[in-house]
Design a protein around this motif. Structure first.
Motif, PDB file in Angstrom:
ATOM      1  N   UNK A 124       0.836  -1.190   0.000  1.00 15.52           N
ATOM      2  CA  UNK A 124       0.000   0.000   0.000  1.00 15.52           C
ATOM      3  C   UNK A 124       0.873   1.242   0.000  1.00 15.52           C
ATOM      4  N   UNK A 125       0.334   2.325  -0.506  1.00 21.15           N
ATOM      5  CA  UNK A 125       1.095   3.569  -0.507  1.00 21.15           C
ATOM      6  C   UNK A 125       1.274   4.076   0.915  1.00 21.15           C
ATOM      7  N   UNK A 126       2.255   4.939   1.080  1.00 26.66           N
ATOM      8  CA  UNK A 126       2.567   5.476   2.398  1.00 26.66           C
ATOM      9  C   UNK A 126       1.341   6.123   3.023  1.00 26.66           C
ATOM     10  N   UNK A 127       0.678   6.975   2.215  1.00 26.27           N
ATOM     11  CA  UNK A 127      -0.474   7.709   2.734  1.00 26.27           C
ATOM     12  C   UNK A 127      -1.575   6.764   3.206  1.00 26.27           C
ATOM     13  N   UNK A 128      -1.806   5.740   2.379  1.00 26.55           N
ATOM     14  CA  UNK A 128      -2.897   4.814   2.674  1.00 26.55           C
ATOM     15  C   UNK A 128      -2.561   4.004   3.932  1.00 26.55           C
ATOM     16  N   UNK A 129      -1.299   3.540   3.981  1.00 25.74           N
ATOM     17  CA  UNK A 129      -0.848   2.798   5.153  1.00 25.74           C
ATOM     18  C   UNK A 129      -1.021   3.629   6.416  1.00 25.74           C
ATOM     19  N   UNK A 130      -0.740   4.928   6.273  1.00 27.04           N
ATOM     20  CA  UNK A 130      -0.803   5.793   7.448  1.00 27.04           C
ATOM     21  C   UNK A 130      -2.225   5.930   7.956  1.00 27.04           C
ATOM     22  N   UNK A 131      -3.173   5.937   7.026  1.00 25.20           N
ATOM     23  CA  UNK A 131      -4.566   6.062   7.438  1.00 25.20           C
ATOM     24  C   UNK A 131      -5.001   4.833   8.234  1.00 25.20           C
ATOM     25  N   UNK A 132      -4.662   3.657   7.687  1.00 29.48           N
ATOM     26  CA  UNK A 132      -5.025   2.416   8.377  1.00 29.48           C
ATOM     27  C   UNK A 132      -4.248   2.314   9.684  1.00 29.48           C
ATOM     28  N   UNK A 133      -2.966   2.687   9.620  1.00 29.31           N
ATOM     29  CA  UNK A 133      -2.112   2.611  10.812  1.00 29.31           C
ATOM     30  C   UNK A 133      -2.687   3.375  11.980  1.00 29.31           C
ATOM     31  N   UNK A 134      -3.220   4.553  11.711  1.00 32.54           N
ATOM     32  CA  UNK A 134      -3.791   5.359  12.774  1.00 32.54           C
ATOM     33  C   UNK A 134      -4.875   4.601  13.526  1.00 32.54           C
ATOM     34  N   UNK A 171      10.683  -0.565   5.101  1.00 39.24           N
ATOM     35  CA  UNK A 171      10.118  -1.022   6.375  1.00 39.24           C
ATOM     36  C   UNK A 171       8.627  -0.728   6.419  1.00 39.24           C
ATOM     37  N   UNK A 172       7.846  -1.656   6.957  1.00 38.87           N
ATOM     38  CA  UNK A 172       6.408  -1.440   7.103  1.00 38.87           C
ATOM     39  C   UNK A 172       6.140  -0.535   8.291  1.00 38.87           C
ATOM     40  N   UNK A 173       4.840  -0.288   8.545  1.00 38.43           N
ATOM     41  CA  UNK A 173       4.465   0.612   9.631  1.00 38.43           C
ATOM     42  C   UNK A 173       4.990   0.146  10.977  1.00 38.43           C
ATOM     43  N   UNK A 179       7.308  -2.132  11.649  1.00 36.58           N
ATOM     44  CA  UNK A 179       8.771  -2.199  11.735  1.00 36.58           C
ATOM     45  C   UNK A 179       9.356  -0.817  11.930  1.00 36.58           C
ATOM     46  N   UNK A 180       8.802   0.167  11.227  1.00 41.28           N
ATOM     47  CA  UNK A 180       9.269   1.540  11.406  1.00 41.28           C
ATOM     48  C   UNK A 180       9.105   1.955  12.861  1.00 41.28           C
ATOM     49  N   UNK A 181       7.941   1.603  13.406  1.00 41.07           N
ATOM     50  CA  UNK A 181       7.670   1.988  14.790  1.00 41.07           C
ATOM     51  C   UNK A 181       8.665   1.344  15.746  1.00 41.07           C
ATOM     52  N   UNK A 182       8.838   0.014  15.640  1.00 40.16           N
ATOM     53  CA  UNK A 182       9.671  -0.679  16.618  1.00 40.16           C
ATOM     54  C   UNK A 182      11.156  -0.419  16.424  1.00 40.16           C
ATOM     55  N   UNK A 183      11.598  -0.288  15.160  1.00 37.96           N
ATOM     56  CA  UNK A 183      13.028  -0.140  14.910  1.00 37.96           C
ATOM     57  C   UNK A 183      13.492   1.305  14.976  1.00 37.96           C
ATOM     58  N   UNK A 184      12.658   2.235  14.560  1.00 47.67           N
ATOM     59  CA  UNK A 184      13.114   3.624  14.448  1.00 47.67           C
ATOM     60  C   UNK A 184      12.526   4.522  15.532  1.00 47.67           C
ATOM     61  N   UNK A 185      11.205   4.491  15.669  1.00 45.64           N
ATOM     62  CA  UNK A 185      10.571   5.447  16.577  1.00 45.64           C
ATOM     63  C   UNK A 185      10.744   5.063  18.038  1.00 45.64           C
ATOM     64  N   UNK A 186      10.569   3.775  18.340  1.00 45.42           N
ATOM     65  CA  UNK A 186      10.612   3.349  19.739  1.00 45.42           C
ATOM     66  C   UNK A 186      11.967   3.616  20.404  1.00 45.42           C
ATOM     67  N   UNK A 187      13.089   3.224  19.741  1.00 41.68           N
ATOM     68  CA  UNK A 187      14.387   3.499  20.392  1.00 41.68           C
ATOM     69  C   UNK A 187      14.595   4.990  20.662  1.00 41.68           C
TER      70      UNK A 187
END
Lengths: 294, 314
Positions: free
Chosen positions: A3-13, B198-200, B202-210
């Motif tokens: 998924x695109x960054x923007x789309x991932x971010x929406x779901x991620x939230x 990196x996925x969401x 992985x970004x969180x655990x590897x980059x943001x959390x530390x």
């Protein structure tokens, strides 16, 4: 497929905040609504379930008109808050500016200032209000140091001060130890704010020839004004929901030893609505005067 | 006098005034602790003696001994420690996730959820404690199980469930702290990690959390301390198990009974009065605070430094 960054971010939230959303409905909103219902009923517990016996506004009438102390304690608690709030805010602001300066032993002093945050919670405060020797010692020593009566006669004799102001000053001096000990978190918040003011601004106005007095009122104060709001709200919530707050103690006693659940829920509900209204008024009053930098 | 001397004199005056002021404030802060220590070390005669103020004339560890035994300190400590550690770790974990979600994602409802988190802070716990008790006493997933409710009172579940969902005691504050912290971190970090594949999570655990360790420390310390000192929730949800606050509350009564049985003189001479119980209470309070003090001494450097960097300011 990725998924695109923007789309991932929406779901991620949604994903990241989901635990709280579930908890909010299950363990907060649901009990809160039940509390509203309970306050109009009497709660009878049986071994397998609980029953509600409708009582209409009876619980509220009991709290406001029948209970010998509820209204009086309510007023006392509010007056106490109003007198202490400005003192706590002023002291924590002042303490934060002190702790922000460079001096030897600063780390130690800072650590000491936040010590009350560790010590003033729950059981310790509850016992403190009832412990015999603590009360005696506090009474004798606080009196000796800040001398309420001495101060009163000193200021009062001059005759320039109106009585209400004199009363306030004496009361303020007497409650100083309490004020200092309940300012830990507020100092922390102001200190964080002071650290975040860019040095360049101070340098710029110094070059323009501003005195320290002007620097404070033109830069430090406006830059910290959003935090005054944060701190006022924190102080109100902290002192009104503390375990040794007289009204909280009274509600608890009503529940365990007094008129029962229904009445105590009605009291808690009145109290909660009052807190909400106070916060709303304070927010309206202060947020209009705040200066936002960004 | 030349201007340089005047300036030096000025600086000197300021620093002297500041020192006096700071010493005075620190004295007021430390006063209760010193009071408590000196009282806890006194014997009963000292407390009656008006000439004894700070330093006990007959110092004794008897109060500590009595309270240690009758609080069943080791057992109560273990219970309190396990509970405080479990809840604070879970609370910090959930509040960090939620705080990150609120700080870095724009999605419909973001503001509403943040408002809800703040709203949980302003409701006095006493208001919802009875319905919460009933919900856990007759737990049925909001009616899904119908009549076959489970009794979760007396287990760790009420604490685990509320902690996991960030709705425990003052969790709104930790969500607020973590949100502000993540908002202060550079956006480029995340974007770079994403471009590198990196996925969401992985970004969180590897980059943001530390990068958020200072914020985590602040939230953890608050959470641990408040759970450690908590009285309301442990007595409501787990009255079958003894934690430090309950242990201290029960101790004076037990000691009184024990002494009145073994020591006839003590009970007949009016020895077991408020003064005596006050010695016991002071010793007990110190025993409860002591572990927190040790924790604070180890963490205070990080604590004070990181609070500055959390940028609670927004």
């Amino acid at each position: 497929m990725r998924l695109s960054f923007e789309r991932q971010k929406k779901i991620g939230g949604f994903l990241f905040t989901l635990p709280f959303v579930i908890g909010f409905f299950l363990f907060f909103l649901y009990p809160l609504i039940q509390a509203v219902i309970f306050s109009f009923n009497e709660l009878v517990l049986t071994s397998t379930t609980f029953e509600l016996q409708p009582r209409g506004w009876e619980n509220y009438r009991y709290a406001l008109q029948v209970h010998p102390e509820f209204t009086r304690t309510f007023v006392e608690v509010m007056v106490q808050l109003l007198t202490r709030l400005p003192l706590i805010i002023a002291f924590s602001f002042f303490a934060a500016t002190l702790l922000n300066q460079e001096f030897r032993g600063r780390a130690l002093v800072r650590a000491l200032f936040f010590l009350p945050v560790i010590m003033s919670a729950g059981i310790v405060m509850r016992l403190e209000t009832s412990d015999y020797s603590v009360i005696m010692l506090e009474a004798s020593r606080a009196g000796a140091i800040f001398g309420g009566n001495a101060l009163r006669s000193l200021l009062g004799d001059s005759g320039y001060m109106p009585t209400w102001l004199l009363d306030y000053v004496v009361q303020a001096a007497e409650s100083l130890p309490v004020v200092i000990r309940s300012s830990g978190v507020q100092i922390l918040i102001f200190l964080a704010g002071l650290q975040s003011i860019p040095r360049e601004i101070y340098e710029a106005v110094s070059v323009e020839g501003a005195t320290p007095w002007e620097r404070f009122w033109l830069i430090t104060f406006p830059m910290l004004s959003p935090l005054i709001l944060t701190n006022v709200i924190y102080t109100i919530v902290d002192s009104l929901t503390a375990m040794n707050n007289q009204l909280v103690v009274l509600i608890r006693d009503t529940m365990l030893r007094g008129a029962g659940y229904g009445a105590s829920m009605a009291m808690a509900m009145i109290y909660f609505v009052a807190i909400a209204i106070i916060l709303l008024i304070v927010y309206r009053l202060i947020s209009r005067r705040i200066f936002y930098y960004v | 006098m030349n201007p340089a001397t005047v300036r030096r004199l000025n600086e000197w005056t300021v620093s002297v005034l500041r020192t006096i002021l700071l010493i005075g404030i620190c004295y007021i802060i430390l006063l209760p602790l010193i009071n408590r220590l000196s009282t806890a070390l006194m014997s009963v005669e000292d407390l009656y003696d008006q000439s004894v103020r700070w330093i006990p004339r007959n110092p004794t560890f008897r109060n500590f001994q009595l309270v240690w035994v009758h609080m069943e300190y080791v057992k109560a400590f273990t219970n309190s420690f396990l509970l405080a550690l479990t809840t604070s770790v879970l609370q910090v974990a959930s509040c960090t996730l939620v705080g990150y979600g609120l700080a870095r994602f724009r999605f419909p409802g973001n503001g509403l959820i943040f408002g809800a988190a703040i709203f949980t802070l302003i409701v006095p716990p006493q208001l919802v404690i009875v319905p919460m008790y009933l919900n856990f006493r007759f737990f049925n997933f909001m009616g899904l199980l119908g009549e076959n409710s489970i009794n979760l009172i007396g287990t760790y579940w009420p604490f685990i469930l509320t902690s996991l969902t960030g709705t425990g005691f003052r969790n709104g504050l930790y969500i607020f702290i973590m949100r502000q912290f993540f908002r202060g971190m550079p956006r480029e970090l995340e974007e770079a990690a994403f471009i590198d594949g990196a996925g969401l999570f992985r970004t969180f655990f590897r980059v943001m959390l530390p990068g958020s360790v200072p914020g985590l420390i602040v939230a953890f310390l608050f959470s641990f301390v408040w759970q450690w000192n908590d009285y309301l929730y442990v007595t409501t949800f787990m009255s079958n198990r003894t934690f430090l606050p309950q242990a201290l509350e029960a101790a004076p009564g037990r000691i009184g009974r024990m002494l009145s049985q073994t020591d006839a003189l003590a009970s007949s001479s009016g020895f077991l009065d408020n003064h005596f119980y006050s010695l016991i209470n002071n010793a007990g309070m110190l025993l409860i605070i002591l572990p927190l003090l040790i924790l604070y001494i180890f963490m205070q450097r990080h604590f004070v430094e990181s609070i500055e960097r959390t940028g609670i300011v927004g």
